[in-house]
Scaffold this motif. Structure first.
Motif, mmCIF file in Angstrom:
data_model
loop_
_atom_site.group_PDB
_atom_site.id
_atom_site.type_symbol
_atom_site.label_atom_id
_atom_site.label_comp_id
_atom_site.label_asym_id
_atom_site.label_seq_id
_atom_site.Cartn_x
_atom_site.Cartn_y
_atom_site.Cartn_z
ATOM 1 N N GLN A 97 0.888 -1.094 -0.111
ATOM 2 C CA GLN A 97 -0.002 0.070 0.034
ATOM 3 C C GLN A 97 0.999 1.280 -0.057
ATOM 4 O O GLN A 97 0.636 2.223 -0.866
ATOM 5 C CB GLN A 97 -0.942 0.070 1.277
ATOM 6 C CG GLN A 97 -2.075 0.846 1.271
ATOM 7 C CD GLN A 97 -3.117 0.847 2.117
ATOM 8 O OE1 GLN A 97 -3.024 0.009 3.238
ATOM 9 N NE2 GLN A 97 -4.042 1.453 2.036
ATOM 10 N N ARG A 98 1.799 1.090 0.977
ATOM 11 C CA ARG A 98 2.819 2.132 0.808
ATOM 12 C C ARG A 98 3.490 2.419 -0.395
ATOM 13 O O ARG A 98 4.009 3.403 -0.910
ATOM 14 C CB ARG A 98 3.669 2.163 2.220
ATOM 15 C CG ARG A 98 4.645 3.344 2.109
ATOM 16 C CD ARG A 98 5.518 2.960 3.514
ATOM 17 N NE ARG A 98 6.385 4.054 3.708
ATOM 18 C CZ ARG A 98 7.573 4.142 4.702
ATOM 19 N NH1 ARG A 98 7.316 3.198 5.665
ATOM 20 N NH2 ARG A 98 8.449 5.214 4.825
ATOM 21 N N GLU B 85 2.827 6.558 -6.848
ATOM 22 C CA GLU B 85 2.238 7.654 -7.552
ATOM 23 C C GLU B 85 2.689 9.034 -7.253
ATOM 24 O O GLU B 85 2.291 9.959 -8.077
ATOM 25 C CB GLU B 85 0.562 7.341 -7.210
ATOM 26 C CG GLU B 85 0.095 5.972 -7.451
ATOM 27 C CD GLU B 85 -1.331 5.598 -7.349
ATOM 28 O OE1 GLU B 85 -2.001 4.614 -7.904
ATOM 29 O OE2 GLU B 85 -1.568 6.316 -6.270
ATOM 30 N N ARG B 86 3.185 9.274 -6.073
ATOM 31 C CA ARG B 86 3.645 10.270 -5.666
ATOM 32 C C ARG B 86 4.942 11.023 -6.410
ATOM 33 O O ARG B 86 5.073 12.013 -6.987
ATOM 34 C CB ARG B 86 4.225 10.542 -4.357
ATOM 35 C CG ARG B 86 2.899 10.623 -3.441
ATOM 36 C CD ARG B 86 3.245 11.017 -1.762
ATOM 37 N NE ARG B 86 4.660 11.019 -1.506
ATOM 38 C CZ ARG B 86 5.202 10.041 -0.598
ATOM 39 N NH1 ARG B 86 4.452 9.076 -0.307
ATOM 40 N NH2 ARG B 86 6.557 10.098 -0.333
ATOM 41 N N LYS B 87 5.601 9.760 -6.981
ATOM 42 C CA LYS B 87 6.963 10.041 -7.741
ATOM 43 C C LYS B 87 6.625 10.490 -9.104
ATOM 44 O O LYS B 87 7.085 11.147 -9.812
ATOM 45 C CB LYS B 87 7.742 8.700 -7.663
ATOM 46 C CG LYS B 87 9.055 8.952 -8.564
ATOM 47 C CD LYS B 87 9.947 9.841 -8.158
ATOM 48 C CE LYS B 87 11.225 9.892 -9.027
ATOM 49 N NZ LYS B 87 12.321 10.898 -8.705
ATOM 50 N N THR B 88 5.701 9.706 -9.567
ATOM 51 C CA THR B 88 5.471 9.772 -11.232
ATOM 52 C C THR B 88 3.926 10.237 -11.484
ATOM 53 O O THR B 88 3.724 10.538 -12.885
ATOM 54 C CB THR B 88 5.565 8.490 -11.857
ATOM 55 O OG1 THR B 88 4.563 7.347 -11.471
ATOM 56 C CG2 THR B 88 7.065 7.726 -11.511
ATOM 57 N N GLY B 89 3.178 10.121 -10.688
ATOM 58 C CA GLY B 89 1.733 10.344 -11.096
ATOM 59 C C GLY B 89 1.158 9.211 -11.637
ATOM 60 O O GLY B 89 1.757 8.239 -11.898
ATOM 61 N N ASP C 265 11.171 2.430 4.448
ATOM 62 C CA ASP C 265 11.719 3.776 4.699
ATOM 63 C C ASP C 265 12.816 4.113 3.566
ATOM 64 O O ASP C 265 12.589 5.127 2.871
ATOM 65 C CB ASP C 265 11.972 3.983 6.199
ATOM 66 C CG ASP C 265 10.823 4.420 7.212
ATOM 67 O OD1 ASP C 265 10.026 4.678 6.738
ATOM 68 O OD2 ASP C 265 11.386 4.193 8.112
ATOM 69 N N GLU C 266 13.613 3.137 3.674
ATOM 70 C CA GLU C 266 14.905 3.075 2.420
ATOM 71 C C GLU C 266 14.370 2.896 1.174
ATOM 72 O O GLU C 266 14.699 3.767 0.347
ATOM 73 C CB GLU C 266 15.953 2.146 2.849
ATOM 74 C CG GLU C 266 16.794 2.552 4.003
ATOM 75 C CD GLU C 266 17.808 1.518 4.178
ATOM 76 O OE1 GLU C 266 18.062 0.706 3.513
ATOM 77 O OE2 GLU C 266 18.588 1.728 5.266
ATOM 78 N N LEU C 267 13.238 2.144 0.914
ATOM 79 C CA LEU C 267 12.741 1.920 -0.321
ATOM 80 C C LEU C 267 12.150 3.049 -0.786
ATOM 81 O O LEU C 267 12.215 3.646 -1.994
ATOM 82 C CB LEU C 267 11.808 0.718 -0.317
ATOM 83 C CG LEU C 267 11.098 0.160 -1.610
ATOM 84 C CD1 LEU C 267 12.215 -0.195 -2.629
ATOM 85 C CD2 LEU C 267 10.122 -0.672 -1.526
ATOM 86 N N GLU C 268 11.263 3.755 0.198
ATOM 87 C CA GLU C 268 10.479 4.977 -0.273
ATOM 88 C C GLU C 268 11.736 6.093 -0.671
ATOM 89 O O GLU C 268 11.551 6.781 -1.729
ATOM 90 C CB GLU C 268 9.737 5.564 0.571
ATOM 91 C CG GLU C 268 9.202 6.944 0.527
ATOM 92 C CD GLU C 268 8.029 7.260 1.430
ATOM 93 O OE1 GLU C 268 7.781 8.581 1.629
ATOM 94 O OE2 GLU C 268 7.746 6.531 2.618
ATOM 95 N N ARG C 269 12.670 6.278 -0.005
ATOM 96 C CA ARG C 269 13.731 7.294 -0.138
ATOM 97 C C ARG C 269 14.312 6.931 -1.642
ATOM 98 O O ARG C 269 14.494 8.002 -2.331
ATOM 99 C CB ARG C 269 14.731 7.304 0.861
ATOM 100 C CG ARG C 269 15.994 8.218 0.616
ATOM 101 C CD ARG C 269 17.028 8.389 1.713
ATOM 102 N NE ARG C 269 17.504 6.934 1.978
ATOM 103 C CZ ARG C 269 18.618 6.520 1.458
ATOM 104 N NH1 ARG C 269 19.449 7.335 0.438
ATOM 105 N NH2 ARG C 269 19.248 5.494 1.657
ATOM 106 N N HIS C 270 14.678 5.638 -1.846
ATOM 107 C CA HIS C 270 15.444 5.492 -3.196
ATOM 108 C C HIS C 270 14.368 5.612 -4.295
ATOM 109 O O HIS C 270 14.748 6.172 -5.550
ATOM 110 C CB HIS C 270 15.777 3.921 -3.173
ATOM 111 C CG HIS C 270 17.037 3.718 -2.458
ATOM 112 N ND1 HIS C 270 17.149 2.779 -1.337
ATOM 113 C CD2 HIS C 270 18.053 4.478 -2.137
ATOM 114 C CE1 HIS C 270 18.322 2.728 -0.691
ATOM 115 N NE2 HIS C 270 18.720 3.781 -1.276
ATOM 116 N N ILE C 271 13.047 5.327 -4.276
ATOM 117 C CA ILE C 271 12.171 5.699 -5.186
ATOM 118 C C ILE C 271 12.063 7.162 -5.607
ATOM 119 O O ILE C 271 12.125 7.719 -6.746
ATOM 120 C CB ILE C 271 10.966 4.920 -5.079
ATOM 121 C CG1 ILE C 271 10.859 3.534 -4.973
ATOM 122 C CG2 ILE C 271 9.829 5.529 -5.908
ATOM 123 C CD1 ILE C 271 9.626 2.873 -4.753
#
Length: 428
Positions: free
Chosen positions: A252-253, A259-263, A381-387
């Motif tokens: 979910q995250r 979607e925040r990164k690319t729309g 958390d790290e995955l979100e940062r890398h994306i």
């Protein structure tokens, strides 16, 4: 003293198991020799994938398609554990991967094609050509002798017996050529053509993307990420077993971050390893509903991968193949220490290097000095940062350099080249 006693019991049990397997192998060999009353059919090709668990997929699929196109008179039999479980073209005959059936069809066939290992006791006869196309290329996890004590004596016997029969091993790079003597327990000749299953990743992937979205009733502009973890493998008393673990990745995250990164609207395509697929129940998430698409039971991962916009794995070698097509790819490895312990070691220095600059383990690939072209995340958390920090131009440059350094062969013609080699071996 108690520990030493326990170790000795385990070793004794393993010796007993190996003795049992050697007896089974001797019986299997006898069946192969008995089947030699039947002549070799010079137009017959016998194929197997993932020890009979696989269907019409992986590297053999693309070779067989090319062979059929070039020589419609060739006949194909495909060894499967359950006849009728998988769909095959009408020019391929499914046959049981059972004791007598496998001995008969392998003994009769002019060519063998396999992406795994033949059972101990399999015997190749003079005049047959055995092409092993493997099921991994450049990898993260150690295989074969590189696993150290994690590579059991039984596994060595199976690998050594199979390698002694192989006429050619298909590889895609200088990296694989350096790693294979220990990783594959193989000292023979290579066909450095690239992996046929990656042909579908070469060039424009628009049609593959449209096909996936059409088949799954997704909007034409939908974006899809494949999550494809590898399988966990262990051994007990010398016996190999495969198991899965609960994933800690937060889908979910993950969708929200993408979607925040690319729309746009993102979906997750889940794909477990083919060794796990037969016993895998379709993965569902009640909160995400149709945002999760489980494709674990599809025979061909690479047609699906060709339709993806991004890719995540833990330790699967397919991350490198996704990279061949410059698909944005990420490594999510939340259990590196445990996995390294289970595998004996890893091909990359995760334990000593900063995750942003992981180098190859020179113990296994001493001729190379390269950097892992993917970010490594140990948690969500790290995955979100890398994306969020992902830069496609930088990524493309890193991949291009990596492919040059390992001398990758990737031109979309692997199946065609290998089919030509097989027909040459058959005398056509």
């Amino acid at each position: 003293m108690e520990f030493e006693y326990t170790v000795e019991i385990i070793r004794k049990t393993e010796r007993q198991y190996i003795a049992y397997r050697k007896i089974k192998a001797a019986v299997r060999s006898a069946a192969f020799y008995l089947c030699r009353i039947f002549p070799i059919d010079r137009n017959l090709i016998c194929v197997c994938t993932f020890e009979g668990k696989g269907g019409f997929g992986c590297n053999p699929k693309y070779i067989v398609q090319e062979l059929h196109k070039e020589r419609p008179d060739l006949r194909f039999v495909w060894l499967v554990n359950r006849v009728g479980e998988h769909e095959f073209p009408d020019y391929i005959r499914q046959v049981p991967n059972s004791f007598w059936s496998s001995a008969y069809w392998l003994t009769r066939s002019r060519v063998w094609i396999d992406n795994y290992r033949k059972p101990l006791g399999t015997v190749k006869r003079k005049g047959q050509y055995y092409l092993n196309v493997n099921h991994f290329t450049v990898g993260i996890k150690c295989t074969g002798l590189n696993r150290g004590e994690g590579f059991s004596k039984m596994a060595y016997l199976v690998n050594h017996n199979d390698s002694s029969m192989i006429d050619d091993l298909v590889i895609d790079s200088d990296w694989c050529e350096e790693e294979s003597p220990k990783g594959m327990v193989y000292e023979g000749t290579y066909l450095k053509t690239g992996a046929p299953r990656c042909d579908v990743l070469y060039g424009d992937r628009t049609r593959a993307k449209e096909k996936f979205r059409r088949e799954h009733h997704l909007p034409g502009n939908a974006k899809v990420l494949m999550f494809a973890p590898t399988f966990r493998e262990g051994a007990k008393e010398g016996k190999r077993y495969v198991f899965s673990e609960t994933w800690s990745i937060d889908f979910q995250r993950l969708i929200s971050v993408l979607e925040r990164k690319t729309g746009g609207k993102w979906y997750i395509c889940v794909r477990v390893h083919p060794q796990l697929a037969p016993s895998h129940d379709e993965f569902r998430d009640s909160e995400l509903g149709d945002r999760i698409i489980d494709m674990s039971h599809a025979d061909d991962m690479y047609e699906i991968l060709a339709g993806m916009d991004a890719y995540i794995t833990d330790y699967s070698s397919a991350v490198f193949e996704a990279g061949y097509a410059h698909i944005p790819s990420f490594i999510y490895a939340d259990d590196i220490e445990q996995y390294k312990h289970d595998r004996g070691s890893l091909m990359w220095d995760f334990d000593t290097d900063d995750f942003d600059h992981v180098k190859n383990n020179k113990k296994y690939t001493p001729s190379f000095d390269v950097e892992l072209p993917y970010t490594v995340s140990a948690d969500n958390d790290e995955l979100e940062r890398h994306i969020m920090e992902f830069d496609k131009n930088r990524y493309d440059g890193v991949l291009d350099r990596f492919h040059r350094e390992i001398k990758l062969v990737f031109n979309g013609r692997a199946g065609e080249k290998i089919a030509g080699k097989i027909m040459e071996a058959m005398g056509y």
